[in-house]
Motif scaffolding. Structure first.
Motif, mmCIF file in Angstrom:
data_model
loop_
_atom_site.group_PDB
_atom_site.id
_atom_site.type_symbol
_atom_site.label_atom_id
_atom_site.label_comp_id
_atom_site.label_asym_id
_atom_site.label_seq_id
_atom_site.Cartn_x
_atom_site.Cartn_y
_atom_site.Cartn_z
ATOM 1 N N ASP A 1 0.835 -1.191 0.000
ATOM 2 C CA ASP A 1 0.000 0.000 0.000
ATOM 3 C C ASP A 1 0.879 1.254 0.000
ATOM 4 O O ASP A 1 2.104 1.177 -0.129
ATOM 5 C CB ASP A 1 -0.978 -0.010 1.181
ATOM 6 C CG ASP A 1 -0.277 -0.092 2.527
ATOM 7 O OD1 ASP A 1 0.729 0.604 2.721
ATOM 8 O OD2 ASP A 1 -0.756 -0.844 3.401
ATOM 9 N N PHE B 1 -8.897 2.550 3.598
ATOM 10 C CA PHE B 1 -8.321 2.787 2.273
ATOM 11 C C PHE B 1 -9.324 3.540 1.408
ATOM 12 O O PHE B 1 -10.485 3.133 1.273
ATOM 13 C CB PHE B 1 -7.953 1.452 1.612
ATOM 14 C CG PHE B 1 -6.683 0.841 2.142
ATOM 15 C CD1 PHE B 1 -5.531 0.814 1.371
ATOM 16 C CD2 PHE B 1 -6.637 0.304 3.420
ATOM 17 C CE1 PHE B 1 -4.359 0.267 1.859
ATOM 18 C CE2 PHE B 1 -5.466 -0.244 3.927
ATOM 19 C CZ PHE B 1 -4.325 -0.267 3.140
ATOM 20 N N TYR C 1 -14.670 4.611 1.602
ATOM 21 C CA TYR C 1 -13.453 3.859 1.896
ATOM 22 C C TYR C 1 -13.813 2.455 2.367
ATOM 23 O O TYR C 1 -14.972 2.179 2.737
ATOM 24 C CB TYR C 1 -12.590 4.559 2.953
ATOM 25 C CG TYR C 1 -13.191 4.632 4.339
ATOM 26 C CD1 TYR C 1 -13.146 3.531 5.204
ATOM 27 C CD2 TYR C 1 -13.787 5.800 4.806
ATOM 28 C CE1 TYR C 1 -13.698 3.589 6.480
ATOM 29 C CE2 TYR C 1 -14.336 5.864 6.081
ATOM 30 C CZ TYR C 1 -14.293 4.755 6.901
ATOM 31 O OH TYR C 1 -14.839 4.813 8.157
ATOM 32 N N ASN D 1 -6.223 8.562 4.884
ATOM 33 C CA ASN D 1 -6.371 7.133 4.683
ATOM 34 C C ASN D 1 -5.337 6.610 3.689
ATOM 35 O O ASN D 1 -4.718 7.368 2.942
ATOM 36 C CB ASN D 1 -7.783 6.809 4.203
ATOM 37 C CG ASN D 1 -8.829 7.118 5.259
ATOM 38 O OD1 ASN D 1 -8.559 7.029 6.451
ATOM 39 N ND2 ASN D 1 -10.014 7.509 4.829
ATOM 40 N N TYR D 2 -5.174 5.291 3.664
ATOM 41 C CA TYR D 2 -4.170 4.653 2.819
ATOM 42 C C TYR D 2 -4.695 4.459 1.400
ATOM 43 O O TYR D 2 -5.879 4.661 1.110
ATOM 44 C CB TYR D 2 -3.767 3.307 3.430
ATOM 45 C CG TYR D 2 -3.014 3.450 4.733
ATOM 46 C CD1 TYR D 2 -1.625 3.464 4.762
ATOM 47 C CD2 TYR D 2 -3.699 3.582 5.942
ATOM 48 C CE1 TYR D 2 -0.938 3.594 5.953
ATOM 49 C CE2 TYR D 2 -3.026 3.722 7.146
ATOM 50 C CZ TYR D 2 -1.637 3.727 7.149
ATOM 51 O OH TYR D 2 -0.957 3.869 8.335
ATOM 52 N N VAL D 3 -3.792 4.044 0.525
ATOM 53 C CA VAL D 3 -4.129 3.867 -0.887
ATOM 54 C C VAL D 3 -3.530 2.550 -1.379
ATOM 55 O O VAL D 3 -2.384 2.219 -1.055
ATOM 56 C CB VAL D 3 -3.580 5.028 -1.743
ATOM 57 C CG1 VAL D 3 -3.788 4.754 -3.232
ATOM 58 C CG2 VAL D 3 -4.244 6.343 -1.345
ATOM 59 N N ARG D 4 -4.316 1.811 -2.162
ATOM 60 C CA ARG D 4 -3.811 0.664 -2.915
ATOM 61 C C ARG D 4 -4.311 0.836 -4.350
ATOM 62 O O ARG D 4 -5.520 0.818 -4.597
ATOM 63 C CB ARG D 4 -4.291 -0.668 -2.327
ATOM 64 C CG ARG D 4 -3.563 -1.869 -2.947
ATOM 65 C CD ARG D 4 -4.001 -3.194 -2.343
ATOM 66 N NE ARG D 4 -3.842 -3.245 -0.908
ATOM 67 C CZ ARG D 4 -2.704 -3.569 -0.286
ATOM 68 N NH1 ARG D 4 -1.623 -3.844 -1.003
ATOM 69 N NH2 ARG D 4 -2.651 -3.601 1.041
#
Length: 399
Positions: A250, A329, A349, A389-392
């Motif tokens: 990620d 995410f 998300y 928030n995270y990212v993929r």
């Protein structure tokens, strides 16, 4: 590289678990005795993700904007990419066939609040459209008919009927048991899709009547929603079931929504420059609902993603109530939540770790789908907000 044998065994195991979990199928009646309007549904061999239906582009404050060009702020959001467009056939017998997924759905749910077990029993006894092999849908199956063209309801009501008499947050439909523990349901919780508000969350499974949930039965192939991952050995993972290629690791740190879109546009990972922020249905497709940081069984403890293929950043100790927990995410899909005119100041998300409330306890369940405001200081969320928030990233594997 993962072995073909190992992947096949895992897919077989998931199929068997699905059969046990839904527990709502029965031997089908002789289809030749049904009406001329019935539609056969064959076992779905792939996992075709139905497009969200979102057509507008929005800025960080929820205002609709002309969809940005590459290099401009907010480029790369949901509406700028087309997927498998929704296509349904009304069979004229109280059922609807999804021409993309191959699944056939109960068109009009009963306006009755069931406990999870009562909903299973209802499916078991249902005879509709000349068939009696109706069952409870999985979370991925039911989320496939969600529609994000506006919201309230997050459902195409020209095709599907609501259970309630009015659009409300009570349009909640059971799917599958939750392996973790929640504040409301304890160790007896089950997931549901809310077609009023668009969310996925875990509910107390034993509650019925006014506090229970609805059920929309499904029939057809049980392979829909099962991933077929391959580690490409270059920092990417291909899901041959959906045709999507994913970033294996990620982003490693959180960011607001605008920066998440820019992060995707700037990526040239594995010599590809067409990476994008996934829409909410694409992102939900890689959730592993057999896992949770709050799982009762130690074998099921961990992030709600297949860690044989994906890497995921662990949250700092003390972020939540769990020794090991994981972030939310971003998707590229904006969220509408009421108002006299559409206001899209939220973005959807997926919680791959616990979906916590204000006190840090697992409130909605790992694998929940919710939304937050797009930047710190934006419009007020529902509580427990995380603006970073995270990212993929994702791309189409065949390009």
């Amino acid at each position: 590289m993962k072995s073909i044998i190992g992947t096949s065994i895992k897919r077989l195991f998931i199929l068997l678990m699905l059969a046990v979990a839904v527990g709502c199928g029965s031997d089908s009646s002789d289809s030749s005795s049904s009406s001329d309007t019935e539609t056969e549904t064959s076992d779905t061999t792939g996992y075709a993700i139905v497009d969200t239906g979102q057509e507008g582009c929005y800025d960080g404050d929820g205002e609709e904007i002309t969809c940005p060009e590459p290099g401009e702020a907010f480029y790369g959001q949901d509406a700028q990419f087309d997927g498998n467009q929704p296509s349904y056939t009304d069979n004229g017998d109280g059922t609807v066939t999804d021409n993309v997924t191959g699944l056939t759905w109960q068109q009009t749910p009963v306006n009755n609040g069931y406990s999870y077990d009562e909903a299973l029993a209802y499916c078991e006894s249902l005879a509709l459209g000349g068939y009696d092999d109706w069952r409870m849908p999985t979370t991925k199956e039911l989320f496939s008919i969600s529609n994000f063209s506006q919201g309230w309801p997050y459902l195409d009501t020209s095709v599907f009927d609501l259970a309630g008499t009015a659009v409300s947050k009570d349009e909640q439909y059971w799917t599958e048991p939750y392996v973790g523990t929640t504040v409301e349901g304890g160790s007896d919780a089950a997931f549901g899709v809310n077609h009023g508000t668009g969310h996925i969350k875990a509910y107390p499974a034993g509650v019925s009547g006014p506090m229970g949930n609805y059920v929309r039965a499904v029939r057809g192939g049980t392979s829909y929603g099962i991933n077929d991952f391959v580690d490409n050995g270059d920092g990417t993972v291909t899901d041959h079931a959906t045709g999507l290629m994913w970033q294996q690791a990620d982003s490693g740190s959180g960011m607001d929504w605008a920066d998440a879109l820019a992060y995707a546009e700037d990526s040239t990972m594995a010599d590809h420059d067409d990476w994008r922020l996934p829409n909410i249905k694409e992102l939900q497709s890689i959730v592993d609902y057999s896992r949770s940081p709050s799982a009762i069984d130690a074998d099921n403890q961990g992030p709600a993603i297949d860690t044989d293929y994906f890497e995921i950043t662990e949250l700092p100790s003390g972020t939540t109530d769990y020794d090991s927990d994981y972030g939310y995410f971003w998707s590229s899909t904006s969220a509408y939540f009421g108002g006299d005119s559409p206001e899209y100041y939220y973005a959807w998300y997926v919680a791959f770790g616990t979906a916590v409330g204000q006190d840090g306890s697992d409130f909605h369940g790992a694998g929940a789908v919710r939304f937050d405001t797009k930047y710190e200081g934006g419009a007020l969320g529902e509580g427990g907000e995380r603006y970073y928030n995270y990212v993929r990233l994702v791309r189409d594997a065949d390009k």
